[in-house]
Design an enzyme around this catalytic site. Structure first.
Site, mmCIF file in Angstrom:
data_model
loop_
_atom_site.group_PDB
_atom_site.id
_atom_site.type_symbol
_atom_site.label_atom_id
_atom_site.label_comp_id
_atom_site.label_asym_id
_atom_site.label_seq_id
_atom_site.Cartn_x
_atom_site.Cartn_y
_atom_site.Cartn_z
ATOM 1 N N LYS A 117 47.516 40.560 40.988
ATOM 2 C CA LYS A 117 46.493 39.710 41.607
ATOM 3 C C LYS A 117 47.069 38.393 42.073
ATOM 4 O O LYS A 117 46.609 37.830 43.062
ATOM 5 C CB LYS A 117 45.320 39.483 40.645
ATOM 6 C CG LYS A 117 44.485 40.729 40.497
ATOM 7 C CD LYS A 117 43.047 40.415 40.138
ATOM 8 C CE LYS A 117 42.222 41.691 40.192
ATOM 9 N NZ LYS A 117 40.881 41.530 39.670
ATOM 10 N N LYS A 199 46.753 52.376 43.841
ATOM 11 C CA LYS A 199 45.492 52.687 43.163
ATOM 12 C C LYS A 199 44.310 52.498 44.121
ATOM 13 O O LYS A 199 44.323 51.567 44.926
ATOM 14 C CB LYS A 199 45.369 51.700 41.987
ATOM 15 C CG LYS A 199 44.280 51.990 41.013
ATOM 16 C CD LYS A 199 44.188 50.859 39.985
ATOM 17 C CE LYS A 199 43.533 49.623 40.565
ATOM 18 N NZ LYS A 199 43.031 48.647 39.599
ATOM 19 N N LYS A 202 38.632 48.376 44.730
ATOM 20 C CA LYS A 202 37.523 47.805 45.498
ATOM 21 C C LYS A 202 37.991 46.655 46.378
ATOM 22 O O LYS A 202 37.299 46.264 47.303
ATOM 23 C CB LYS A 202 36.373 47.379 44.586
ATOM 24 C CG LYS A 202 36.756 46.480 43.446
ATOM 25 C CD LYS A 202 35.665 46.464 42.386
ATOM 26 C CE LYS A 202 36.246 45.956 41.074
ATOM 27 N NZ LYS A 202 35.641 46.492 39.914
HETATM 28 P P1 TYM Z 1 37.720 46.960 37.016
HETATM 29 O O1 TYM Z 1 36.466 46.277 37.371
HETATM 30 O O2 TYM Z 1 38.923 46.737 37.870
HETATM 31 O O3 TYM Z 1 37.503 48.530 36.942
HETATM 32 C C1 TYM Z 1 36.437 49.086 36.199
HETATM 33 C C2 TYM Z 1 36.855 50.349 35.478
HETATM 34 O O4 TYM Z 1 37.242 51.360 36.402
HETATM 35 C C3 TYM Z 1 38.563 51.797 36.143
HETATM 36 N N1 TYM Z 1 39.212 52.032 37.433
HETATM 37 C C4 TYM Z 1 39.843 53.159 37.763
HETATM 38 N N2 TYM Z 1 40.039 54.301 37.083
HETATM 39 C C5 TYM Z 1 40.719 55.274 37.732
HETATM 40 N N3 TYM Z 1 41.216 55.152 38.981
HETATM 41 C C6 TYM Z 1 41.040 54.030 39.698
HETATM 42 N N4 TYM Z 1 41.513 53.915 40.919
HETATM 43 C C7 TYM Z 1 40.312 52.957 39.080
HETATM 44 N N5 TYM Z 1 39.961 51.715 39.494
HETATM 45 C C8 TYM Z 1 39.274 51.151 38.464
HETATM 46 C C9 TYM Z 1 39.213 50.636 35.392
HETATM 47 O O5 TYM Z 1 40.296 51.070 34.608
HETATM 48 C C10 TYM Z 1 38.072 50.140 34.561
HETATM 49 O O6 TYM Z 1 37.902 50.933 33.412
HETATM 50 N N6 TYM Z 1 39.150 44.076 33.217
HETATM 51 C C11 TYM Z 1 38.299 45.172 33.625
HETATM 52 C C12 TYM Z 1 36.814 44.888 33.429
HETATM 53 C C13 TYM Z 1 36.483 44.459 32.038
HETATM 54 C C14 TYM Z 1 36.485 45.277 30.878
HETATM 55 C C15 TYM Z 1 36.111 44.408 29.801
HETATM 56 C C16 TYM Z 1 36.767 46.616 30.627
HETATM 57 C C17 TYM Z 1 36.124 43.209 31.668
HETATM 58 N N7 TYM Z 1 35.903 43.169 30.319
HETATM 59 C C18 TYM Z 1 36.022 44.878 28.491
HETATM 60 C C19 TYM Z 1 36.660 47.075 29.322
HETATM 61 C C20 TYM Z 1 36.317 46.216 28.265
HETATM 62 C C21 TYM Z 1 38.550 45.455 35.086
HETATM 63 O O7 TYM Z 1 39.070 44.662 35.818
HETATM 64 O O8 TYM Z 1 38.072 46.666 35.499
#
Ligand code: TYM
Length: 335
Positions: A117, A199, A202
Protein backbone atom coordinates in the site's frame (compact mmCIF):
# COMPACT_ATOMS: atom_id res chain seq x y z
CA UNK A 1 -24.77 -22.40 30.11
CA UNK A 2 -25.42 -19.82 27.45
CA UNK A 3 -24.14 -19.94 23.85
CA UNK A 4 -21.26 -17.66 24.59
CA UNK A 5 -19.68 -20.08 27.04
CA UNK A 6 -20.00 -23.25 24.94
CA UNK A 7 -19.42 -21.96 21.44
CA UNK A 8 -16.06 -20.82 20.14
CA UNK A 9 -15.83 -17.27 18.83
CA UNK A 10 -15.12 -15.92 15.36
CA UNK A 11 -14.35 -12.38 14.29
CA UNK A 12 -13.68 -11.05 10.81
CA UNK A 13 -14.15 -7.92 8.77
CA UNK A 14 -13.82 -6.25 5.41
CA UNK A 15 -12.80 -2.69 4.62
CA UNK A 16 -15.53 -0.74 2.82
CA UNK A 17 -12.79 0.96 0.81
CA UNK A 18 -14.27 -0.29 -2.47
CA UNK A 19 -17.21 -2.34 -3.70
CA UNK A 20 -17.17 -5.95 -2.46
CA UNK A 21 -15.29 -8.24 -4.82
CA UNK A 22 -15.62 -11.85 -5.84
CA UNK A 23 -12.22 -12.33 -4.14
CA UNK A 24 -13.57 -11.21 -0.74
CA UNK A 25 -16.70 -13.29 -1.26
CA UNK A 26 -14.88 -16.52 -2.13
CA UNK A 27 -11.92 -15.96 0.22
CA UNK A 28 -13.92 -14.84 3.26
CA UNK A 29 -17.70 -14.20 3.31
CA UNK A 30 -18.68 -17.56 1.77
CA UNK A 31 -17.02 -19.29 4.74
CA UNK A 32 -18.58 -16.97 7.30
CA UNK A 33 -22.15 -17.98 6.59
CA UNK A 34 -21.20 -21.65 6.86
CA UNK A 35 -19.83 -21.12 10.36
CA UNK A 36 -22.77 -19.28 11.94
CA UNK A 37 -24.39 -22.27 13.64
CA UNK A 38 -21.22 -23.65 15.14
CA UNK A 39 -19.63 -20.44 16.39
CA UNK A 40 -20.42 -17.25 18.18
CA UNK A 41 -19.71 -14.86 15.28
CA UNK A 42 -18.80 -11.17 15.01
CA UNK A 43 -18.58 -9.63 11.55
CA UNK A 44 -17.81 -6.00 11.02
CA UNK A 45 -17.52 -3.35 8.36
CA UNK A 46 -13.95 -2.14 8.97
CA UNK A 47 -14.52 1.55 8.22
CA UNK A 48 -11.71 2.68 10.53
CA UNK A 49 -9.25 0.60 8.53
CA UNK A 50 -10.55 2.09 5.29
CA UNK A 51 -9.41 5.63 6.12
CA UNK A 52 -5.73 4.62 6.05
CA UNK A 53 -6.22 5.42 2.36
CA UNK A 54 -8.14 8.61 1.42
CA UNK A 55 -11.87 7.97 0.99
CA UNK A 56 -14.69 10.03 -0.42
CA UNK A 57 -16.95 10.46 2.68
CA UNK A 58 -20.29 10.02 0.88
CA UNK A 59 -19.03 6.90 -0.89
CA UNK A 60 -17.57 5.43 2.28
CA UNK A 61 -20.93 5.81 4.01
CA UNK A 62 -22.79 4.29 1.06
CA UNK A 63 -20.39 1.36 0.68
CA UNK A 64 -20.52 0.58 4.41
CA UNK A 65 -24.30 0.15 4.20
CA UNK A 66 -24.02 -1.78 0.92
CA UNK A 67 -21.53 -4.07 2.59
CA UNK A 68 -23.94 -4.69 5.44
CA UNK A 69 -26.72 -5.55 2.95
CA UNK A 70 -24.35 -7.89 1.10
CA UNK A 71 -23.31 -9.66 4.35
CA UNK A 72 -26.95 -10.39 5.15
CA UNK A 73 -27.76 -11.31 1.55
CA UNK A 74 -24.81 -13.72 1.49
CA UNK A 75 -26.39 -15.65 4.33
CA UNK A 76 -25.33 -13.96 7.58
CA UNK A 77 -28.43 -13.96 9.70
CA UNK A 78 -28.32 -10.90 12.02
CA UNK A 79 -30.14 -12.93 14.67
CA UNK A 80 -27.33 -15.48 14.79
CA UNK A 81 -24.37 -13.22 13.97
CA UNK A 82 -23.34 -9.94 15.53
CA UNK A 83 -22.93 -7.60 12.56
CA UNK A 84 -21.63 -4.11 13.30
CA UNK A 85 -19.76 -1.06 12.06
CA UNK A 86 -16.26 -0.89 13.55
CA UNK A 87 -16.35 2.85 14.33
CA UNK A 88 -19.55 2.34 16.38
CA UNK A 89 -17.63 0.45 19.04
CA UNK A 90 -15.01 2.87 20.32
CA UNK A 91 -13.22 0.12 22.24
CA UNK A 92 -11.50 -0.72 18.92
CA UNK A 93 -9.72 2.63 18.83
CA UNK A 94 -8.93 2.43 22.53
CA UNK A 95 -7.41 -1.04 22.52
CA UNK A 96 -5.61 -0.26 19.29
CA UNK A 97 -3.65 2.49 21.06
CA UNK A 98 -2.72 0.14 23.90
CA UNK A 99 -1.62 -2.60 21.53
CA UNK A 100 0.44 -0.20 19.44
CA UNK A 101 2.59 0.15 22.56
CA UNK A 102 3.14 -3.62 22.46
CA UNK A 103 3.84 -3.87 18.72
CA UNK A 104 7.37 -3.36 17.46
CA UNK A 105 8.41 -0.97 14.70
CA UNK A 106 10.36 -3.82 13.05
CA UNK A 107 7.30 -6.09 13.05
CA UNK A 108 5.14 -3.46 11.37
CA UNK A 109 7.88 -2.72 8.82
CA UNK A 110 7.77 -6.34 7.66
CA UNK A 111 4.04 -6.35 6.82
CA UNK A 112 3.48 -7.08 3.13
CA UNK A 113 0.23 -5.09 2.99
CA UNK A 114 2.03 -2.01 4.35
CA UNK A 115 4.79 -2.37 1.76
CA UNK A 116 2.25 -2.84 -1.08
CA UNK A 117 0.00 0.00 0.00
CA UNK A 118 2.84 2.43 0.60
CA UNK A 119 4.11 1.70 -2.90
CA UNK A 120 0.60 2.35 -4.30
CA UNK A 121 0.01 5.50 -2.17
CA UNK A 122 3.49 6.99 -2.15
CA UNK A 123 2.09 10.49 -1.50
CA UNK A 124 0.21 9.38 1.65
CA UNK A 125 2.27 6.93 3.72
CA UNK A 126 0.54 7.92 6.95
CA UNK A 127 1.09 6.56 10.47
CA UNK A 128 -2.31 4.82 10.40
CA UNK A 129 -1.28 2.78 7.37
CA UNK A 130 1.78 1.69 9.34
CA UNK A 131 0.00 0.87 12.63
CA UNK A 132 -3.01 -0.70 10.85
CA UNK A 133 -2.09 -4.22 12.18
CA UNK A 134 -2.40 -3.00 15.80
CA UNK A 135 -5.98 -1.94 15.06
CA UNK A 136 -6.67 -5.29 13.43
CA UNK A 137 -5.19 -7.04 16.50
CA UNK A 138 -7.55 -4.97 18.68
CA UNK A 139 -10.53 -6.03 16.51
CA UNK A 140 -9.71 -9.67 17.03
CA UNK A 141 -8.53 -9.67 20.65
CA UNK A 142 -11.43 -7.57 22.01
CA UNK A 143 -13.80 -10.46 21.25
CA UNK A 144 -11.42 -13.20 22.47
CA UNK A 145 -11.78 -14.76 19.02
CA UNK A 146 -10.65 -18.36 18.55
CA UNK A 147 -10.79 -18.24 14.76
CA UNK A 148 -10.35 -15.50 12.16
CA UNK A 149 -11.71 -16.54 8.73
CA UNK A 150 -9.77 -14.56 6.10
CA UNK A 151 -8.17 -14.92 2.67
CA UNK A 152 -4.48 -15.83 2.40
CA UNK A 153 -3.31 -12.18 2.19
CA UNK A 154 -4.40 -11.53 5.82
CA UNK A 155 -2.53 -14.48 7.36
CA UNK A 156 0.49 -12.33 8.23
CA UNK A 157 -1.71 -9.87 10.16
CA UNK A 158 -3.35 -12.67 12.15
CA UNK A 159 0.08 -14.10 12.95
CA UNK A 160 1.21 -10.70 14.20
CA UNK A 161 -1.98 -10.52 16.31
CA UNK A 162 -0.96 -13.82 17.92
CA UNK A 163 2.55 -12.48 18.64
CA UNK A 164 1.12 -9.32 20.22
CA UNK A 165 -1.33 -11.34 22.35
CA UNK A 166 1.38 -13.74 23.52
CA UNK A 167 3.62 -10.78 24.39
CA UNK A 168 0.86 -9.03 26.34
CA UNK A 169 -0.16 -12.21 28.16
CA UNK A 170 3.51 -12.82 29.00
CA UNK A 171 3.56 -9.58 30.96
CA UNK A 172 0.03 -9.46 32.45
CA UNK A 173 -1.21 -13.08 32.62
CA UNK A 174 -3.97 -14.67 30.54
CA UNK A 175 -5.77 -11.61 29.20
CA UNK A 176 -6.23 -12.56 25.54
CA UNK A 177 -7.25 -15.74 23.76
CA UNK A 178 -4.65 -16.62 21.10
CA UNK A 179 -6.51 -16.67 17.75
CA UNK A 180 -5.95 -18.95 14.74
CA UNK A 181 -6.33 -17.87 11.11
CA UNK A 182 -8.94 -19.88 9.17
CA UNK A 183 -8.06 -19.86 5.49
CA UNK A 184 -9.95 -21.81 2.79
CA UNK A 185 -8.00 -24.55 0.93
CA UNK A 186 -9.33 -23.34 -2.44
CA UNK A 187 -10.27 -19.69 -2.98
CA UNK A 188 -7.77 -18.14 -0.55
CA UNK A 189 -6.17 -16.10 -3.29
CA UNK A 190 -8.35 -15.17 -6.24
CA UNK A 191 -6.31 -13.36 -8.89
CA UNK A 192 -7.13 -10.52 -11.29
CA UNK A 193 -8.76 -11.72 -14.52
CA UNK A 194 -6.58 -9.42 -16.63
CA UNK A 195 -3.27 -9.78 -14.75
CA UNK A 196 -3.45 -13.16 -13.01
CA UNK A 197 -0.10 -12.64 -11.30
CA UNK A 198 -1.81 -10.00 -9.09
CA UNK A 199 -4.49 -10.50 -6.44
CA UNK A 200 -8.05 -9.51 -7.39
CA UNK A 201 -8.42 -6.30 -5.43
CA UNK A 202 -11.11 -3.66 -4.93
CA UNK A 203 -8.46 -1.00 -5.50
CA UNK A 204 -7.51 -2.50 -8.89
CA UNK A 205 -7.13 0.24 -11.48
CA UNK A 206 -8.16 -2.12 -14.28
CA UNK A 207 -11.95 -2.57 -14.00
CA UNK A 208 -11.95 -5.72 -16.16
CA UNK A 209 -9.67 -7.55 -13.74
CA UNK A 210 -12.08 -7.48 -10.85
CA UNK A 211 -15.59 -8.94 -10.45
CA UNK A 212 -17.91 -7.21 -7.97
CA UNK A 213 -20.69 -8.91 -6.05
CA UNK A 214 -23.24 -6.28 -7.08
CA UNK A 215 -22.22 -6.18 -10.76
CA UNK A 216 -24.88 -6.89 -13.42
CA UNK A 217 -24.57 -10.28 -15.23
CA UNK A 218 -23.69 -8.74 -18.65
CA UNK A 219 -20.66 -6.99 -17.16
CA UNK A 220 -19.55 -10.12 -15.35
CA UNK A 221 -19.79 -12.14 -18.57
CA UNK A 222 -17.86 -9.48 -20.48
CA UNK A 223 -15.01 -9.62 -17.95
CA UNK A 224 -14.87 -13.44 -18.07
CA UNK A 225 -14.88 -13.46 -21.89
CA UNK A 226 -11.87 -11.13 -21.79
CA UNK A 227 -10.04 -13.01 -19.04
CA UNK A 228 -6.36 -13.63 -19.80
CA UNK A 229 -5.45 -17.27 -20.47
CA UNK A 230 -2.34 -18.54 -22.32
CA UNK A 231 -1.17 -19.76 -25.72
CA UNK A 232 -2.10 -23.42 -25.09
CA UNK A 233 -5.64 -24.75 -25.37
CA UNK A 234 -5.69 -27.16 -22.44
CA UNK A 235 -7.62 -26.55 -19.21
CA UNK A 236 -5.08 -27.78 -16.66
CA UNK A 237 -4.20 -26.62 -13.12
CA UNK A 238 -0.63 -25.30 -13.15
CA UNK A 239 -0.26 -22.00 -11.28
CA UNK A 240 3.37 -21.39 -12.30
CA UNK A 241 2.89 -21.86 -16.05
CA UNK A 242 -0.83 -21.23 -16.51
CA UNK A 243 -1.81 -18.59 -13.91
CA UNK A 244 -4.85 -17.30 -15.83
CA UNK A 245 -6.40 -20.73 -16.48
CA UNK A 246 -5.56 -21.92 -12.95
CA UNK A 247 -7.28 -18.86 -11.47
CA UNK A 248 -10.41 -19.50 -13.54
CA UNK A 249 -10.32 -23.15 -12.42
CA UNK A 250 -10.04 -22.02 -8.81
CA UNK A 251 -13.04 -19.70 -9.19
CA UNK A 252 -15.07 -22.43 -10.91
CA UNK A 253 -14.08 -24.98 -8.23
CA UNK A 254 -15.29 -22.80 -5.35
CA UNK A 255 -18.42 -21.71 -7.21
CA UNK A 256 -19.49 -25.27 -8.06
CA UNK A 257 -17.76 -27.48 -5.47
CA UNK A 258 -16.06 -29.46 -8.29
CA UNK A 259 -12.48 -30.74 -7.94
CA UNK A 260 -9.66 -29.71 -10.31
CA UNK A 261 -9.65 -33.26 -11.78
CA UNK A 262 -13.35 -33.07 -12.54
CA UNK A 263 -12.90 -29.65 -14.15
CA UNK A 264 -9.99 -30.85 -16.32
CA UNK A 265 -12.14 -33.77 -17.54
CA UNK A 266 -15.18 -31.55 -18.14
CA UNK A 267 -13.22 -29.32 -20.54
CA UNK A 268 -11.06 -31.97 -22.23
CA UNK A 269 -10.96 -31.26 -25.96
CA UNK A 270 -12.91 -28.01 -25.56
CA UNK A 271 -11.39 -24.58 -26.19
CA UNK A 272 -10.85 -21.76 -23.71
CA UNK A 273 -13.87 -19.91 -25.16
CA UNK A 274 -16.29 -22.52 -23.82
CA UNK A 275 -14.42 -22.73 -20.54
CA UNK A 276 -14.52 -18.98 -19.90
CA UNK A 277 -18.23 -18.80 -20.70
CA UNK A 278 -19.04 -21.67 -18.33
CA UNK A 279 -17.02 -20.14 -15.48
CA UNK A 280 -18.67 -16.75 -16.10
CA UNK A 281 -22.15 -18.31 -16.02
CA UNK A 282 -21.37 -20.18 -12.80
CA UNK A 283 -20.27 -16.92 -11.16
CA UNK A 284 -23.34 -15.05 -12.44
CA UNK A 285 -25.59 -17.73 -10.90
CA UNK A 286 -23.60 -17.78 -7.67
CA UNK A 287 -23.89 -14.01 -7.23
CA UNK A 288 -27.42 -13.50 -8.62
CA UNK A 289 -29.36 -14.33 -5.42
CA UNK A 290 -26.95 -12.26 -3.31
CA UNK A 291 -27.24 -9.21 -5.57
CA UNK A 292 -31.02 -9.46 -5.73
CA UNK A 293 -31.42 -9.88 -1.98
CA UNK A 294 -28.91 -7.09 -1.23
CA UNK A 295 -30.83 -4.72 -3.52
CA UNK A 296 -34.07 -5.65 -1.79
CA UNK A 297 -32.50 -4.98 1.63
CA UNK A 298 -31.02 -1.65 0.49
CA UNK A 299 -34.56 -0.42 -0.10
CA UNK A 300 -35.26 -0.96 3.61
CA UNK A 301 -32.94 1.51 5.33
CA UNK A 302 -34.80 1.29 8.65
CA UNK A 303 -34.17 -2.47 8.86
CA UNK A 304 -30.47 -2.08 8.03
CA UNK A 305 -30.16 0.63 10.66
CA UNK A 306 -31.77 -1.62 13.26
CA UNK A 307 -29.28 -4.38 12.40
CA UNK A 308 -26.17 -2.23 12.80
CA UNK A 309 -27.46 -0.53 15.95
CA UNK A 310 -28.33 -3.81 17.60
CA UNK A 311 -25.01 -5.29 16.39
CA UNK A 312 -22.99 -2.42 17.89
CA UNK A 313 -24.77 -2.72 21.24
CA UNK A 314 -24.07 -6.45 21.40
CA UNK A 315 -20.47 -6.07 20.22
CA UNK A 316 -19.82 -3.26 22.72
CA UNK A 317 -20.81 -5.44 25.67
CA UNK A 318 -18.14 -8.02 24.84
CA UNK A 319 -15.55 -5.48 23.72
CA UNK A 320 -15.75 -3.35 26.87
CA UNK A 321 -15.47 -6.41 29.09
CA UNK A 322 -12.05 -7.10 27.52
CA UNK A 323 -11.01 -3.45 27.41
CA UNK A 324 -11.81 -2.94 31.10
CA UNK A 325 -9.74 -5.98 31.97
CA UNK A 326 -6.83 -4.64 29.91
CA UNK A 327 -7.01 -1.17 31.50
CA UNK A 328 -7.02 -2.71 34.96
CA UNK A 329 -4.00 -4.88 34.17
CA UNK A 330 -2.14 -1.85 32.81
CA UNK A 331 -2.69 0.11 36.01
CA UNK A 332 -5.18 2.69 34.69
CA UNK A 333 -7.46 4.05 37.44
CA UNK A 334 -11.00 2.71 36.91
CA UNK A 335 -13.32 5.24 35.26
P1 TYM B 1 -9.85 -6.71 2.94
O1 TYM B 1 -10.91 -5.71 3.15
O2 TYM B 1 -8.72 -6.36 2.02
O3 TYM B 1 -10.46 -8.07 2.41
C1 TYM B 1 -11.55 -8.69 3.07
C2 TYM B 1 -11.41 -10.19 3.12
O4 TYM B 1 -11.39 -10.74 1.80
C3 TYM B 1 -10.21 -11.49 1.59
N1 TYM B 1 -9.78 -11.25 0.21
C4 TYM B 1 -9.50 -12.22 -0.67
N2 TYM B 1 -9.54 -13.56 -0.56
C5 TYM B 1 -9.20 -14.25 -1.67
N3 TYM B 1 -8.82 -13.69 -2.84
C6 TYM B 1 -8.77 -12.35 -2.99
N4 TYM B 1 -8.41 -11.81 -4.13
C7 TYM B 1 -9.13 -11.55 -1.85
N5 TYM B 1 -9.18 -10.21 -1.65
C8 TYM B 1 -9.59 -10.04 -0.36
C9 TYM B 1 -9.21 -10.93 2.60
O5 TYM B 1 -8.20 -11.86 2.90
C10 TYM B 1 -10.09 -10.65 3.77
O6 TYM B 1 -10.34 -11.81 4.51
N6 TYM B 1 -7.34 -6.13 7.20
C11 TYM B 1 -8.49 -6.75 6.57
C12 TYM B 1 -9.82 -6.30 7.16
C13 TYM B 1 -9.89 -6.47 8.64
C14 TYM B 1 -9.98 -7.70 9.34
C15 TYM B 1 -10.00 -7.35 10.73
C16 TYM B 1 -10.03 -9.04 8.97
C17 TYM B 1 -9.87 -5.47 9.55
N7 TYM B 1 -9.93 -5.99 10.81
C18 TYM B 1 -10.08 -8.32 11.73
C19 TYM B 1 -10.12 -10.00 9.97
C20 TYM B 1 -10.12 -9.65 11.33
C21 TYM B 1 -8.47 -6.40 5.10
O7 TYM B 1 -7.83 -5.48 4.66
O8 TYM B 1 -9.28 -7.18 4.34
Amino acid sequence: MNDQTVKKTILSGIQPSGALTLGSYLGAIKNWAALADEYNCYYMMADMHAITVRQNPAELRKRTIEQLAAYIAAGLDPEKNTIFIQSHVSAHAELSWVLSCYTMFGELSRMTQFKDKSAKNADNINAGLFTYPSLMAADILLYQADLVPVGGDQKQHVELTRDIAVRFNGVYGDVFKIPEPYIPKVGARIMSLTSPENKMSKSDKDPGGCIYIMQPPEEIMRSFKRAVTDSETQVRYDVANKPGVSNLMQIYAVATGKSFDEIEKEFEGKGYGDFKLTVGEAVVELLRPIREEANRLLADKAYLESVYKDGAARAARTAYRTLNKVYKKLGFVAR
